[in-house]
Design a protein around this motif. Structure first.
Motif, PDB file in Angstrom:
ATOM      1  N   PRO A   1      53.597  36.542  98.939  1.00 65.68           N
ATOM      2  CA  PRO A   1      52.317  37.153  98.573  1.00 65.68           C
ATOM      3  C   PRO A   1      51.960  36.865  97.116  1.00 65.68           C
ATOM      4  O   PRO A   1      52.835  36.664  96.276  1.00 65.68           O
ATOM      5  N   GLU A   2      50.675  36.861  96.846  1.00 69.16           N
ATOM      6  CA  GLU A   2      50.188  36.634  95.493  1.00 69.16           C
ATOM      7  C   GLU A   2      49.969  37.978  94.781  1.00 69.16           C
ATOM      8  O   GLU A   2      50.811  38.440  94.039  1.00 69.16           O
ATOM      9  N   ARG A   3      48.855  38.607  95.027  1.00 73.27           N
ATOM     10  CA  ARG A   3      48.515  39.850  94.331  1.00 73.27           C
ATOM     11  C   ARG A   3      49.353  41.015  94.863  1.00 73.27           C
ATOM     12  O   ARG A   3      49.529  41.163  96.072  1.00 73.27           O
ATOM     13  N   TRP A   4      49.851  41.847  93.929  1.00 75.69           N
ATOM     14  CA  TRP A   4      50.691  42.962  94.314  1.00 75.69           C
ATOM     15  C   TRP A   4      50.385  44.163  93.443  1.00 75.69           C
ATOM     16  O   TRP A   4      49.850  44.046  92.333  1.00 75.69           O
ATOM     17  N   VAL A   5      50.707  45.338  93.944  1.00 74.44           N
ATOM     18  CA  VAL A   5      50.636  46.572  93.167  1.00 74.44           C
ATOM     19  C   VAL A   5      51.941  47.332  93.383  1.00 74.44           C
ATOM     20  O   VAL A   5      52.658  47.104  94.353  1.00 74.44           O
ATOM     21  N   ALA A   6      52.236  48.232  92.474  1.00 70.62           N
ATOM     22  CA  ALA A   6      53.385  49.143  92.612  1.00 70.62           C
ATOM     23  C   ALA A   6      53.009  50.464  91.981  1.00 70.62           C
ATOM     24  O   ALA A   6      52.078  50.539  91.156  1.00 70.62           O
ATOM     25  N   ASN A   7      53.748  51.513  92.334  1.00 68.35           N
ATOM     26  CA  ASN A   7      53.350  52.832  91.844  1.00 68.35           C
ATOM     27  C   ASN A   7      53.755  53.084  90.408  1.00 68.35           C
ATOM     28  O   ASN A   7      52.941  53.442  89.582  1.00 68.35           O
ATOM     29  N   ALA A   8      55.027  52.911  90.093  1.00 70.07           N
ATOM     30  CA  ALA A   8      55.505  53.310  88.767  1.00 70.07           C
ATOM     31  C   ALA A   8      56.632  52.394  88.326  1.00 70.07           C
ATOM     32  O   ALA A   8      56.760  51.267  88.794  1.00 70.07           O
ATOM     33  N   GLY A   9      57.468  52.893  87.416  1.00 71.24           N
ATOM     34  CA  GLY A   9      58.391  52.037  86.706  1.00 71.24           C
ATOM     35  C   GLY A   9      59.435  51.311  87.514  1.00 71.24           C
ATOM     36  O   GLY A   9      59.877  50.247  87.111  1.00 71.24           O
ATOM     37  N   ILE A  10      59.846  51.837  88.654  1.00 69.30           N
ATOM     38  CA  ILE A  10      60.919  51.180  89.396  1.00 69.30           C
ATOM     39  C   ILE A  10      60.449  49.837  89.941  1.00 69.30           C
ATOM     40  O   ILE A  10      61.000  48.780  89.619  1.00 69.30           O
TER      41      ILE A  10
ATOM     42  N   LEU B   1      53.928  47.547  96.840  1.00 66.60           N
ATOM     43  CA  LEU B   1      55.333  47.931  96.693  1.00 66.60           C
ATOM     44  C   LEU B   1      55.422  49.444  96.513  1.00 66.60           C
ATOM     45  O   LEU B   1      55.790  49.976  95.463  1.00 66.60           O
ATOM     46  N   ILE B   2      55.090  50.142  97.564  1.00 68.05           N
ATOM     47  CA  ILE B   2      54.993  51.604  97.589  1.00 68.05           C
ATOM     48  C   ILE B   2      55.511  52.094  98.935  1.00 68.05           C
ATOM     49  O   ILE B   2      55.199  51.508  99.976  1.00 68.05           O
ATOM     50  N   ASP B   3      56.272  53.164  98.912  1.00 64.82           N
ATOM     51  CA  ASP B   3      56.757  53.785 100.136  1.00 64.82           C
ATOM     52  C   ASP B   3      55.593  54.534 100.794  1.00 64.82           C
ATOM     53  O   ASP B   3      55.073  55.498 100.232  1.00 64.82           O
ATOM     54  N   PRO B   4      55.162  54.143 101.988  1.00 68.21           N
ATOM     55  CA  PRO B   4      54.025  54.823 102.612  1.00 68.21           C
ATOM     56  C   PRO B   4      54.314  56.280 102.987  1.00 68.21           C
ATOM     57  O   PRO B   4      53.402  57.115 102.993  1.00 68.21           O
TER      58      PRO B   4
END
Length: 327
Positions: free
Chosen positions: A13-22, A86-89
């Protein structure tokens, strides 16, 4: 990866997001900052350690936030337009009251979720497998086709752990882990040390948790200075969840906390305060890079006579791995 199962991509994948520092820190470690589309909770992503890594930087101001106050609206995910989240649903459902339909909307119209909430282990809703930091990092590295960087950073972490294990004294100090409330702190949330990601460094350095055997509940209670005096630890460490918290700054922390405690009629007689062993801790959202720094600092805090201010891992080597200059 539980709880999301298996994902299949034709290409990384190209574009990604994550919630916080981990998970944000994992992306930085893999050299993916140019593909980061948004940050879930920027306040829970501390970037100060990157200043010590040659060629590594990230300015959070350049990325939009998914969060809106205490909300995490779907609209933010549509605006970010990421290929993977990159987030736990399950965390979204239980923290922000998302529904299964909300999850399906984002998975179908934007991109899938790939994450497991591994920071702590007290949530009743988390009834599926937890991963260690490096197990989760390996899966993320595989997802983006960058296992080589994972393997090289894993070797650095292994070397650091072995260095500490080989050199630490046989006797472990008693340590009390706290989250301070107020400046100067008026009360504290006591933190039991467990085998979760947020406490990883304390398990590596080997300390005795002074809370074990006490009658203090494991979650949701504040304690005051009288209780702190009853516990009478050798070392006190105060950690935070927020990147802008003063406890991440040693000078401010010592001025507004240690000096205050030295003048406090109850706190001044606590062993840790008398001996000046009250320390600013790290942030408990730690990915692989942040963990290196916080493990090194934990060794210095627990065993100052052995480690002092010594650097226990090679910053230049890590910087080269992150930037891809090390092959």
């Amino acid at each position: 990866m539980e709880p999301v199962g298996c994902l299949s991509f034709d290409e990384p994948p190209e574009r990604w997001v994550a919630n916080a520092g981990i998970y944000c820190d994992m992306g930085v470690a893999l050299g993916l900052t140019d593909r980061l589309a948004a940050i879930g909770s920027p306040r829970r992503f501390y970037t100060g350690y990157y200043d010590e890594l040659p060629g590594v930087s990230l300015d959070k101001a350049n990325y939009p936030a998914l969060s809106r106050g205490t909300r995490m609206p779907k609209e933010s995910f549509y605006a970010a337009d990421a290929d993977v989240h990159l987030i736990d649903p399950v965390w979204l459902v239980n923290t922000f009251s998302w529904t299964e339909r909300d999850l399906a909307d984002i998975e179908t119209n934007v991109g899938p979720f790939f994450g497991n909430y591994i920071r702590e282990k007290q949530d009743a809703w988390h009834d599926y497998r937890y991963y260690t930091l490096w197990e989760a990092f390996e899966k993320v590295a595989t997802l983006f086709g960058r296992r080589s960087r994972y393997e090289q950073l894993s070797a650095v972490a292994t070397d650091l752990t072995e260095t500490i294990s080989e050199r630490r004294p046989d006797t472990s100090p008693e340590l009390l882990l706290l989250r301070p409330q107020g400046i100067p702190p008026e009360s504290f949330f006591p933190q039991y040390i467990d085998d979760s990601v947020s406490d990883r460094q304390w398990n590596i350095v080997g300390v005795d948790d002074v809370l074990v055997g006490s009658d203090i509940p494991e979650w949701g209670v504040r304690i005051g200075y009288e209780t702190l005096a009853d516990l009478d630890p050798e070392i006190i460490v105060m950690e935070t969840q927020f990147a802008d918290d003063f406890v991440l700054e040693e000078a401010s922390f010592r001025e507004y906390t240690l000096e205050f405690m030295r003048d406090h009629p109850v706190a001044r007689d606590v062993t840790a305060v008398e001996n000046g062993r009250v320390h600013a801790g790290g942030i408990n959202y730690q990915g692989p890079l942040i963990s290196l720094f916080q493990t090194e600092q934990a060794a210095r805090v627990a065993y100052p006579d052995e480690f002092g201010d010594e650097q226990l891992f090679d910053r230049e080597r890590v910087g080269e791995i992150v930037t891809g200059d090390r092959g």
